[in-house]
Design a protein around this motif. Structure first.
Motif, mmCIF file in Angstrom:
data_model
loop_
_atom_site.group_PDB
_atom_site.id
_atom_site.type_symbol
_atom_site.label_atom_id
_atom_site.label_comp_id
_atom_site.label_asym_id
_atom_site.label_seq_id
_atom_site.Cartn_x
_atom_site.Cartn_y
_atom_site.Cartn_z
ATOM 1 N N ILE A 185 0.856 -1.189 0.000
ATOM 2 C CA ILE A 185 0.000 0.000 0.000
ATOM 3 C C ILE A 185 0.891 1.238 0.000
ATOM 4 C CG2 ILE A 185 -1.722 1.316 1.271
ATOM 5 C CD1 ILE A 185 -2.818 -1.227 -0.014
ATOM 6 N N GLU A 186 0.635 2.139 -0.948
ATOM 7 C CA GLU A 186 1.399 3.367 -1.072
ATOM 8 C C GLU A 186 0.486 4.574 -0.908
ATOM 9 O OE1 GLU A 186 3.234 2.999 -4.861
ATOM 10 O OE2 GLU A 186 4.646 1.438 -4.222
ATOM 11 N N ARG A 187 1.107 5.737 -0.770
ATOM 12 C CA ARG A 187 0.345 6.950 -0.488
ATOM 13 C C ARG A 187 -0.680 7.269 -1.585
ATOM 14 N NH1 ARG A 187 3.432 12.600 -0.131
ATOM 15 N NH2 ARG A 187 3.449 12.273 -2.383
ATOM 16 N N ASP A 188 -0.293 7.147 -2.832
ATOM 17 C CA ASP A 188 -1.201 7.499 -3.921
ATOM 18 C C ASP A 188 -2.446 6.614 -3.938
ATOM 19 O OD1 ASP A 188 0.344 9.576 -4.725
ATOM 20 O OD2 ASP A 188 1.158 8.599 -6.517
ATOM 21 N N GLN A 189 -2.317 5.382 -3.497
ATOM 22 C CA GLN A 189 -3.482 4.503 -3.440
ATOM 23 C C GLN A 189 -4.468 4.984 -2.389
ATOM 24 O OE1 GLN A 189 -1.222 0.939 -2.721
ATOM 25 N NE2 GLN A 189 -1.477 0.226 -4.832
#
Length: 372
Positions: A185-189
Protein backbone atom coordinates in the motif's frame (compact mmCIF):
# COMPACT_ATOMS: atom_id res chain seq x y z
CA UNK A 1 -18.39 -24.21 4.58
CA UNK A 2 -16.19 -21.83 6.53
CA UNK A 3 -15.42 -22.89 10.08
CA UNK A 4 -13.22 -20.06 11.39
CA UNK A 5 -14.43 -16.57 12.19
CA UNK A 6 -12.79 -13.44 10.81
CA UNK A 7 -13.34 -10.10 12.58
CA UNK A 8 -13.77 -7.08 10.31
CA UNK A 9 -13.98 -3.32 10.90
CA UNK A 10 -15.62 -1.35 8.07
CA UNK A 11 -15.45 2.45 7.95
CA UNK A 12 -17.35 4.75 5.62
CA UNK A 13 -16.51 7.93 3.80
CA UNK A 14 -17.83 11.22 5.14
CA UNK A 15 -15.21 13.96 5.13
CA UNK A 16 -14.80 15.54 8.54
CA UNK A 17 -17.35 13.07 9.94
CA UNK A 18 -14.48 10.58 9.86
CA UNK A 19 -13.53 12.02 13.26
CA UNK A 20 -16.52 10.07 14.60
CA UNK A 21 -14.80 6.87 13.38
CA UNK A 22 -11.74 7.93 15.36
CA UNK A 23 -13.87 8.00 18.51
CA UNK A 24 -15.36 4.61 17.69
CA UNK A 25 -11.93 3.09 17.25
CA UNK A 26 -10.76 4.59 20.56
CA UNK A 27 -13.53 2.65 22.30
CA UNK A 28 -12.79 -0.55 20.34
CA UNK A 29 -9.09 -0.28 21.12
CA UNK A 30 -9.73 0.43 24.80
CA UNK A 31 -11.72 -2.79 25.00
CA UNK A 32 -8.95 -4.74 23.32
CA UNK A 33 -10.84 -5.52 20.11
CA UNK A 34 -8.59 -7.09 17.48
CA UNK A 35 -9.39 -7.14 13.78
CA UNK A 36 -8.27 -9.46 11.02
CA UNK A 37 -9.40 -6.96 8.37
CA UNK A 38 -9.78 -3.18 8.56
CA UNK A 39 -11.57 -1.77 5.51
CA UNK A 40 -12.61 1.68 4.43
CA UNK A 41 -13.37 4.07 1.63
CA UNK A 42 -12.81 7.81 1.26
CA UNK A 43 -11.86 9.25 4.68
CA UNK A 44 -12.52 5.78 6.07
CA UNK A 45 -9.65 4.52 3.91
CA UNK A 46 -7.27 7.00 5.54
CA UNK A 47 -8.53 6.01 8.99
CA UNK A 48 -8.08 2.34 8.10
CA UNK A 49 -4.53 2.89 6.84
CA UNK A 50 -3.53 4.75 10.00
CA UNK A 51 -5.07 2.07 12.22
CA UNK A 52 -3.49 -0.90 10.46
CA UNK A 53 -0.05 0.71 10.30
CA UNK A 54 -0.20 1.68 14.00
CA UNK A 55 -1.51 -1.59 15.40
CA UNK A 56 1.82 -2.58 16.96
CA UNK A 57 2.04 0.71 18.89
CA UNK A 58 1.27 0.83 22.60
CA UNK A 59 -1.89 2.83 21.89
CA UNK A 60 -2.88 2.48 18.22
CA UNK A 61 -5.82 4.85 18.64
CA UNK A 62 -3.58 7.73 19.69
CA UNK A 63 -2.02 8.22 16.27
CA UNK A 64 -5.48 8.31 14.71
CA UNK A 65 -6.64 10.94 17.19
CA UNK A 66 -3.47 12.96 16.61
CA UNK A 67 -4.23 12.88 12.88
CA UNK A 68 -7.69 14.31 13.44
CA UNK A 69 -6.48 17.00 15.82
CA UNK A 70 -3.93 17.94 13.15
CA UNK A 71 -6.73 18.39 10.60
CA UNK A 72 -8.84 20.41 13.05
CA UNK A 73 -8.86 24.18 12.51
CA UNK A 74 -9.31 27.02 14.94
CA UNK A 75 -11.45 29.75 13.39
CA UNK A 76 -10.03 33.17 14.19
CA UNK A 77 -13.32 34.86 14.94
CA UNK A 78 -14.56 36.28 18.25
CA UNK A 79 -18.04 34.92 17.57
CA UNK A 80 -16.97 31.35 16.72
CA UNK A 81 -17.13 30.12 20.31
CA UNK A 82 -20.64 31.45 20.86
CA UNK A 83 -22.19 29.75 17.83
CA UNK A 84 -24.41 26.69 17.94
CA UNK A 85 -23.37 23.55 16.03
CA UNK A 86 -25.15 24.43 12.79
CA UNK A 87 -23.91 28.00 12.58
CA UNK A 88 -20.39 26.95 13.52
CA UNK A 89 -20.50 24.35 10.74
CA UNK A 90 -21.60 27.01 8.25
CA UNK A 91 -18.81 29.37 9.34
CA UNK A 92 -16.16 26.63 9.33
CA UNK A 93 -17.19 25.27 5.92
CA UNK A 94 -17.19 28.75 4.39
CA UNK A 95 -13.76 29.43 5.87
CA UNK A 96 -12.31 26.12 4.58
CA UNK A 97 -13.84 26.50 1.11
CA UNK A 98 -12.35 29.99 0.82
CA UNK A 99 -8.94 29.57 2.44
CA UNK A 100 -8.47 25.81 2.60
CA UNK A 101 -7.01 23.67 5.36
CA UNK A 102 -3.21 23.85 5.72
CA UNK A 103 -2.97 20.14 6.53
CA UNK A 104 -5.53 18.87 4.02
CA UNK A 105 -6.27 20.99 0.94
CA UNK A 106 -5.58 24.30 -0.78
CA UNK A 107 -8.13 26.07 -3.02
CA UNK A 108 -6.71 26.11 -6.53
CA UNK A 109 -7.56 29.75 -7.01
CA UNK A 110 -4.96 30.55 -4.33
CA UNK A 111 -2.18 28.86 -6.29
CA UNK A 112 0.23 30.95 -8.40
CA UNK A 113 -0.96 29.53 -11.73
CA UNK A 114 -4.65 30.29 -11.07
CA UNK A 115 -4.74 32.61 -14.09
CA UNK A 116 -4.95 29.58 -16.36
CA UNK A 117 -8.57 29.04 -15.32
CA UNK A 118 -11.33 30.39 -17.56
CA UNK A 119 -13.29 33.48 -16.50
CA UNK A 120 -16.57 31.57 -16.63
CA UNK A 121 -17.15 28.26 -14.86
CA UNK A 122 -15.37 26.66 -11.94
CA UNK A 123 -11.93 25.07 -12.32
CA UNK A 124 -11.57 21.34 -11.72
CA UNK A 125 -10.27 20.22 -9.40
CA UNK A 126 -11.27 22.99 -7.02
CA UNK A 127 -8.77 21.89 -4.39
CA UNK A 128 -5.19 20.68 -4.34
CA UNK A 129 -4.54 17.76 -1.95
CA UNK A 130 -0.78 18.19 -1.61
CA UNK A 131 -1.10 19.10 2.11
CA UNK A 132 -3.18 15.95 2.74
CA UNK A 133 -0.57 13.80 1.00
CA UNK A 134 2.08 15.20 3.31
CA UNK A 135 -0.11 14.70 6.38
CA UNK A 136 -0.90 11.11 5.42
CA UNK A 137 2.82 10.44 4.99
CA UNK A 138 3.39 11.65 8.55
CA UNK A 139 0.76 9.39 10.09
CA UNK A 140 0.87 6.20 8.00
CA UNK A 141 3.79 3.80 8.46
CA UNK A 142 4.02 2.34 4.96
CA UNK A 143 6.66 -0.20 5.98
CA UNK A 144 3.96 -1.89 8.06
CA UNK A 145 1.64 -1.99 5.07
CA UNK A 146 3.93 -4.07 2.90
CA UNK A 147 2.34 -7.00 1.14
CA UNK A 148 1.34 -9.69 3.61
CA UNK A 149 1.34 -13.45 3.22
CA UNK A 150 -1.92 -14.07 1.35
CA UNK A 151 -2.34 -17.41 3.03
CA UNK A 152 -2.32 -15.80 6.48
CA UNK A 153 -5.90 -15.70 7.72
CA UNK A 154 -5.49 -14.71 11.35
CA UNK A 155 -2.94 -12.46 13.00
CA UNK A 156 -1.56 -12.33 16.48
CA UNK A 157 -1.47 -9.00 18.28
CA UNK A 158 1.91 -8.00 16.80
CA UNK A 159 0.87 -8.50 13.20
CA UNK A 160 -0.63 -5.90 10.92
CA UNK A 161 -4.30 -6.56 10.08
CA UNK A 162 -5.23 -6.88 6.47
CA UNK A 163 -6.05 -3.48 4.93
CA UNK A 164 -8.70 -3.20 2.22
CA UNK A 165 -9.53 0.17 0.63
CA UNK A 166 -11.82 1.00 -2.29
CA UNK A 167 -11.88 3.58 -5.06
CA UNK A 168 -13.91 4.04 -8.26
CA UNK A 169 -12.63 3.76 -11.82
CA UNK A 170 -14.05 6.85 -13.58
CA UNK A 171 -14.05 5.37 -17.08
CA UNK A 172 -15.19 1.83 -16.30
CA UNK A 173 -17.57 2.64 -13.43
CA UNK A 174 -16.25 -0.21 -11.33
CA UNK A 175 -14.64 -0.64 -7.93
CA UNK A 176 -10.86 -0.75 -7.66
CA UNK A 177 -9.72 -2.48 -4.48
CA UNK A 178 -6.36 -1.95 -2.79
CA UNK A 179 -5.49 -4.88 -0.57
CA UNK A 180 -2.21 -5.41 1.24
CA UNK A 181 -2.66 -9.15 0.90
CA UNK A 182 -1.95 -8.54 -2.78
CA UNK A 183 0.22 -5.44 -3.03
CA UNK A 184 2.21 -2.91 -1.04
CA UNK A 185 0.00 0.00 0.00
CA UNK A 186 1.40 3.37 -1.07
CA UNK A 187 0.34 6.95 -0.49
CA UNK A 188 -1.20 7.50 -3.92
CA UNK A 189 -3.48 4.50 -3.44
CA UNK A 190 -4.84 6.01 -0.23
CA UNK A 191 -5.33 9.41 -1.87
CA UNK A 192 -7.06 7.69 -4.82
CA UNK A 193 -9.81 6.62 -2.43
CA UNK A 194 -10.69 10.19 -1.36
CA UNK A 195 -11.23 12.00 -4.68
CA UNK A 196 -14.80 13.14 -4.06
CA UNK A 197 -15.88 15.04 -7.21
CA UNK A 198 -18.94 16.72 -5.69
CA UNK A 199 -16.60 18.70 -3.45
CA UNK A 200 -14.19 19.46 -6.26
CA UNK A 201 -11.54 16.89 -5.30
CA UNK A 202 -9.63 15.54 -8.31
CA UNK A 203 -8.93 12.03 -9.46
CA UNK A 204 -5.69 10.11 -8.98
CA UNK A 205 -4.10 8.27 -11.88
CA UNK A 206 -2.62 4.89 -10.99
CA UNK A 207 -1.22 2.86 -13.88
CA UNK A 208 -3.74 3.45 -16.68
CA UNK A 209 -6.75 4.06 -14.43
CA UNK A 210 -8.29 7.35 -13.28
CA UNK A 211 -9.68 6.90 -9.79
CA UNK A 212 -12.27 8.72 -7.73
CA UNK A 213 -13.75 8.21 -4.26
CA UNK A 214 -14.92 4.66 -3.54
CA UNK A 215 -18.11 5.96 -1.92
CA UNK A 216 -19.51 6.71 -5.38
CA UNK A 217 -20.17 2.99 -5.76
CA UNK A 218 -20.46 1.88 -2.14
CA UNK A 219 -19.92 3.88 1.03
CA UNK A 220 -19.86 0.70 3.12
CA UNK A 221 -17.36 -1.60 1.36
CA UNK A 222 -18.51 -4.85 2.94
CA UNK A 223 -19.14 -6.61 -0.39
CA UNK A 224 -15.59 -5.81 -1.44
CA UNK A 225 -14.33 -7.35 1.82
CA UNK A 226 -16.29 -10.54 1.19
CA UNK A 227 -15.07 -10.71 -2.41
CA UNK A 228 -11.48 -10.25 -1.25
CA UNK A 229 -11.80 -12.76 1.59
CA UNK A 230 -14.45 -15.31 0.56
CA UNK A 231 -13.42 -18.24 2.74
CA UNK A 232 -13.88 -17.37 6.41
CA UNK A 233 -17.17 -16.54 8.12
CA UNK A 234 -17.21 -13.01 9.49
CA UNK A 235 -18.20 -10.88 12.44
CA UNK A 236 -18.40 -7.31 11.19
CA UNK A 237 -18.27 -3.96 12.99
CA UNK A 238 -19.68 -1.18 10.80
CA UNK A 239 -19.40 2.55 11.56
CA UNK A 240 -22.39 4.27 9.96
CA UNK A 241 -21.78 8.02 9.60
CA UNK A 242 -25.06 8.97 7.92
CA UNK A 243 -28.29 8.56 9.92
CA UNK A 244 -30.38 5.66 8.73
CA UNK A 245 -33.59 6.97 10.26
CA UNK A 246 -34.99 10.49 10.35
CA UNK A 247 -38.42 11.24 11.77
CA UNK A 248 -38.81 14.71 10.23
CA UNK A 249 -39.79 15.16 6.60
CA UNK A 250 -37.74 17.81 4.69
CA UNK A 251 -39.32 21.26 4.50
CA UNK A 252 -37.20 22.90 1.78
CA UNK A 253 -34.68 22.03 -0.96
CA UNK A 254 -31.64 22.21 1.33
CA UNK A 255 -33.25 19.82 3.79
CA UNK A 256 -34.30 17.56 0.90
CA UNK A 257 -30.73 17.46 -0.44
CA UNK A 258 -29.44 16.74 3.05
CA UNK A 259 -31.78 13.81 3.59
CA UNK A 260 -31.17 12.47 0.08
CA UNK A 261 -27.42 12.62 0.76
CA UNK A 262 -27.90 10.63 3.97
CA UNK A 263 -29.96 7.99 2.13
CA UNK A 264 -27.34 7.69 -0.62
CA UNK A 265 -24.43 7.14 1.75
CA UNK A 266 -25.92 5.41 4.78
CA UNK A 267 -25.16 1.76 5.49
CA UNK A 268 -27.20 -0.54 3.22
CA UNK A 269 -25.69 -3.88 4.14
CA UNK A 270 -28.90 -5.39 5.58
CA UNK A 271 -29.58 -7.02 2.22
CA UNK A 272 -26.07 -8.50 2.26
CA UNK A 273 -26.79 -10.08 5.64
CA UNK A 274 -30.09 -11.53 4.39
CA UNK A 275 -28.38 -12.89 1.30
CA UNK A 276 -25.60 -14.32 3.46
CA UNK A 277 -28.12 -16.19 5.61
CA UNK A 278 -29.86 -17.59 2.53
CA UNK A 279 -26.51 -18.70 1.11
CA UNK A 280 -25.72 -20.35 4.44
CA UNK A 281 -28.93 -22.40 4.23
CA UNK A 282 -28.21 -23.37 0.64
CA UNK A 283 -24.68 -24.42 1.52
CA UNK A 284 -25.93 -26.53 4.43
CA UNK A 285 -28.38 -28.27 2.15
CA UNK A 286 -25.70 -28.68 -0.51
CA UNK A 287 -23.35 -30.23 2.04
CA UNK A 288 -26.02 -32.70 3.17
CA UNK A 289 -26.76 -33.68 -0.42
CA UNK A 290 -23.05 -33.96 -1.20
CA UNK A 291 -22.34 -36.15 1.83
CA UNK A 292 -25.35 -38.36 1.13
CA UNK A 293 -24.45 -38.76 -2.53
CA UNK A 294 -20.82 -39.51 -1.74
CA UNK A 295 -21.66 -42.11 0.88
CA UNK A 296 -24.29 -43.70 -1.39
CA UNK A 297 -21.81 -43.87 -4.25
CA UNK A 298 -19.22 -45.57 -2.05
CA UNK A 299 -21.79 -48.15 -1.00
CA UNK A 300 -23.10 -48.64 -4.55
CA UNK A 301 -20.36 -47.63 -7.02
CA UNK A 302 -22.58 -48.14 -10.06
CA UNK A 303 -25.01 -45.39 -9.05
CA UNK A 304 -22.79 -42.60 -10.37
CA UNK A 305 -19.80 -42.84 -12.68
CA UNK A 306 -16.47 -41.55 -11.43
CA UNK A 307 -16.19 -38.78 -14.05
CA UNK A 308 -19.50 -37.19 -13.10
CA UNK A 309 -18.75 -37.56 -9.40
CA UNK A 310 -15.41 -35.82 -9.89
CA UNK A 311 -17.09 -32.89 -11.65
CA UNK A 312 -19.71 -32.59 -8.90
CA UNK A 313 -16.97 -32.73 -6.26
CA UNK A 314 -15.07 -29.95 -8.02
CA UNK A 315 -18.10 -27.67 -8.23
CA UNK A 316 -19.05 -28.38 -4.63
CA UNK A 317 -15.59 -27.41 -3.41
CA UNK A 318 -15.73 -24.15 -5.37
CA UNK A 319 -19.05 -23.17 -3.84
CA UNK A 320 -18.67 -24.45 -0.31
CA UNK A 321 -14.97 -23.92 0.36
CA UNK A 322 -13.79 -21.18 -1.99
CA UNK A 323 -16.91 -18.97 -1.78
CA UNK A 324 -18.44 -20.14 1.46
CA UNK A 325 -18.02 -17.13 3.75
CA UNK A 326 -21.10 -16.15 5.73
CA UNK A 327 -21.73 -12.98 7.75
CA UNK A 328 -22.38 -14.41 11.19
CA UNK A 329 -22.97 -11.13 13.02
CA UNK A 330 -22.93 -7.36 12.47
CA UNK A 331 -22.39 -4.74 15.17
CA UNK A 332 -23.40 -1.28 13.97
CA UNK A 333 -22.22 1.93 15.57
CA UNK A 334 -24.45 4.65 14.15
CA UNK A 335 -24.04 8.39 14.30
CA UNK A 336 -27.11 10.52 15.06
CA UNK A 337 -27.64 14.24 14.51
CA UNK A 338 -28.90 16.95 16.84
CA UNK A 339 -28.73 19.61 14.12
CA UNK A 340 -28.46 19.28 10.34
CA UNK A 341 -26.40 21.12 7.78
CA UNK A 342 -25.85 20.00 4.17
CA UNK A 343 -22.08 20.51 4.30
CA UNK A 344 -21.53 19.28 7.86
CA UNK A 345 -18.99 16.80 6.48
CA UNK A 346 -16.77 19.78 5.53
CA UNK A 347 -16.72 21.26 9.04
CA UNK A 348 -13.17 20.85 10.34
CA UNK A 349 -13.49 23.28 13.24
CA UNK A 350 -11.62 22.20 16.35
CA UNK A 351 -14.81 22.19 18.43
CA UNK A 352 -16.67 19.95 15.96
CA UNK A 353 -13.81 17.47 15.53
CA UNK A 354 -13.50 17.02 19.30
CA UNK A 355 -17.26 16.64 19.63
CA UNK A 356 -17.38 14.00 16.87
CA UNK A 357 -14.58 12.00 18.49
CA UNK A 358 -16.41 12.06 21.82
CA UNK A 359 -19.72 11.12 20.20
CA UNK A 360 -18.15 8.18 18.36
CA UNK A 361 -16.53 6.96 21.55
CA UNK A 362 -19.75 7.12 23.58
CA UNK A 363 -21.86 5.50 20.84
CA UNK A 364 -19.34 2.69 20.48
CA UNK A 365 -19.31 2.09 24.24
CA UNK A 366 -23.10 1.68 24.20
CA UNK A 367 -23.01 -0.65 21.18
CA UNK A 368 -20.24 -2.76 22.66
CA UNK A 369 -22.08 -3.08 25.97
CA UNK A 370 -25.05 -4.56 24.09
CA UNK A 371 -22.67 -6.85 22.14
CA UNK A 372 -21.43 -8.69 25.23
Amino acid sequence: MAEELETVLVMQGGGSLGAYECGVYKALSKRGKKFDIVAGTSIGAINAAIITSSIADDDPSKKLEDFWLTLAQSIDSPIAFSLNDKNRAILSTTFSATWGNPNAFIPNWLLPDNLKFPIFGLPYPLFDLTPLKETVSRFVDFDRLKRRNEGLMHNNSSDTPRLIMTSTDIQRCEAVVFDNNRTDIERDQIIACVGFPFYGIGWTKIADRYLWDGSLLSNTPLVEVIDASPVLDKKVYIVNLFPHYQQEIPNDMIEAWHRARDIMYTDKTASNVRTSKIISKYLSLLKDMHDYMTSSTIQSPNKLNNEKLAKIEEEYNKLAHQRGAVIQDIVRIERTEESRFLFEDADFSFETIKKLIAQGYNDAERALTKDR
